[in-house]
Design an enzyme around this catalytic site. Structure first.
Site, PDB file in Angstrom:
ATOM      1  N   SER A 168       0.769  -1.096  -0.105  1.00 39.33           N
ATOM      2  CA  SER A 168       0.004  -0.116   0.103  1.00 39.33           C
ATOM      3  C   SER A 168       0.821   1.174  -0.135  1.00 39.33           C
ATOM      4  CB  SER A 168      -1.015   0.119   1.128  1.00 39.33           C
ATOM      5  OG  SER A 168      -1.884   0.986   1.158  1.00 39.33           O
ATOM      6  N   ASP A 199      -9.020  -4.402  -6.139  1.00 33.55           N
ATOM      7  CA  ASP A 199      -8.400  -3.356  -5.132  1.00 33.55           C
ATOM      8  C   ASP A 199      -9.353  -2.133  -5.250  1.00 33.55           C
ATOM      9  OD1 ASP A 199      -6.952  -1.504  -3.677  1.00 33.55           O
ATOM     10  OD2 ASP A 199      -5.133  -2.407  -4.375  1.00 33.55           O
ATOM     11  N   HIS A 250      -7.067  -5.158  -1.908  1.00 31.34           N
ATOM     12  CA  HIS A 250      -5.913  -4.348  -1.544  1.00 31.34           C
ATOM     13  C   HIS A 250      -5.184  -5.249  -0.462  1.00 31.34           C
ATOM     14  CE1 HIS A 250      -3.762  -0.504  -1.060  1.00 31.34           C
ATOM     15  NE2 HIS A 250      -4.089  -0.665   0.163  1.00 31.34           N
TER      16      HIS A 250
END
Length: 286
Positions: A155, A201, A233
């Site tokens: 991330s 995601d 994600h």
């Protein structure tokens, strides 16, 4: 007759020795047995792994973490990789990668960031600070080849991975995992980069993050884009064979210059139950 046979055997032994020596001279960084599909998909590789903690009090420029490393010292030094968690997350969210990668022949440092809210540019600096700690001050620094280093992150840690690679071109490999960054363009990066995105995601959608990251990398760069199928994600936060398989192959290929792993990257992997899409530059030049 016996003398002739002995001479042939001696010649064969000499040839074998010369072949092994020449191979070793071509790549002194190879570690571990020849890989197979099953060996890079396995939960653990050929090396037994030890670990040591780095307190936040002894860390400078990052939040401490855990170093995983091959227990043996008989194979010389190893390449190393530092891994950052994402926004609001802790080291525990990427900890599974530590022993999994280390058991394949790397020193792996999974870190905490200074605060869980640190942005990608800060996480990039922290990845580099952790690399410097690992190679200069850690208790395992003698086990690390400081010329063979890489970075990974999830991330915002993935966004930080790109920042670190941009700041330190000497890095040998970068792998952002479902990366997030407001900067979408990375033409300055000179580090071989594997961008891993997820088709489901919704936090860092591939159309606005991983895909433009990959497309903006120089066309001359060794690079690849792996889009996970049926993934979110947060897929990189739990043990995942596809992520591990291609991360190991990428790190081996570019940190260790181990062309035995080229077979898993080129020709390009085809779509499957776990791969939505794979793009890349083949054959690799590095």
């Amino acid at each position: 007759m016996r003398a002739a046979v002995a001479a042939l055997l001696a010649a064969g032994a000499l040839l074998t020795t010369q072949t092994v020596t020449a191979h070793g001279a071509n790549n002194p960084y190879e570690r571990g047995p020849a890989p197979t599909e099953s060996s890079i998909e396995a939960a653990r590789g050929p090396y037994a792994v030890s670990q040591t903690s780095v307190s936040s009090l002894s860390a400078s420029g990052f939040g401490g973490g855990t170093i995983y490393y091959p227990t043996t010292t008989s194979d010389g030094t190893f390449g190393a990789v530092v891994i950052s968690p994402g926004f609001t997350a802790y080291e525990s969210s990427i900890a599974w990668l530590g022993p999994r990668l280390a058991s394949q022949g790397f020193v792996v440092f999974t870190i905490d960031t200074l605060t869980t809210l640190d942005q990608p540019d800060s996480r990039g600096r922290q990845l580099l600070a952790a690399l410097d700690h690992l190679t200069q001050r850690s208790t395992v620094r003698s086990r690390v080849d400081a010329s063979r280093l890489g970075v990974m992150g999830h991330s915002m840690g993935g966004g930080g991975t790109l920042e670190a690679a941009k700041s330190r071109p000497s890095l040998q490999a970068a792998i952002p995992l479902t990366g997030w960054n407001t900067d979408k363009s990375w033409p300055e990066i000179q580090t071989p980069t594997l961008v891993i995105g997820a088709d489901g995601d919704t936090i860092a959608p591939v159309a606005t993050h991983s895909e433009p990251f990959y497309e903006s990398l120089p066309g001359s760069l060794d690079k690849a884009y792996l889009e996970l199928n049926g993934a979110s994600h947060f897929t990189p936060n739990t043990s995942n064979t596809t992520i591990a398989k291609y991360s190991i192959s990428w790190l081996k290929r570019f940190i260790d210059n181990d062309t035995r792993y080229e077979q898993f990257l080129c020709p390009l992997p085809r779509p499957s139950l776990t791969i939505e899409e794979y793009r890349g530059t083949c054959p690799h030049s590095g």
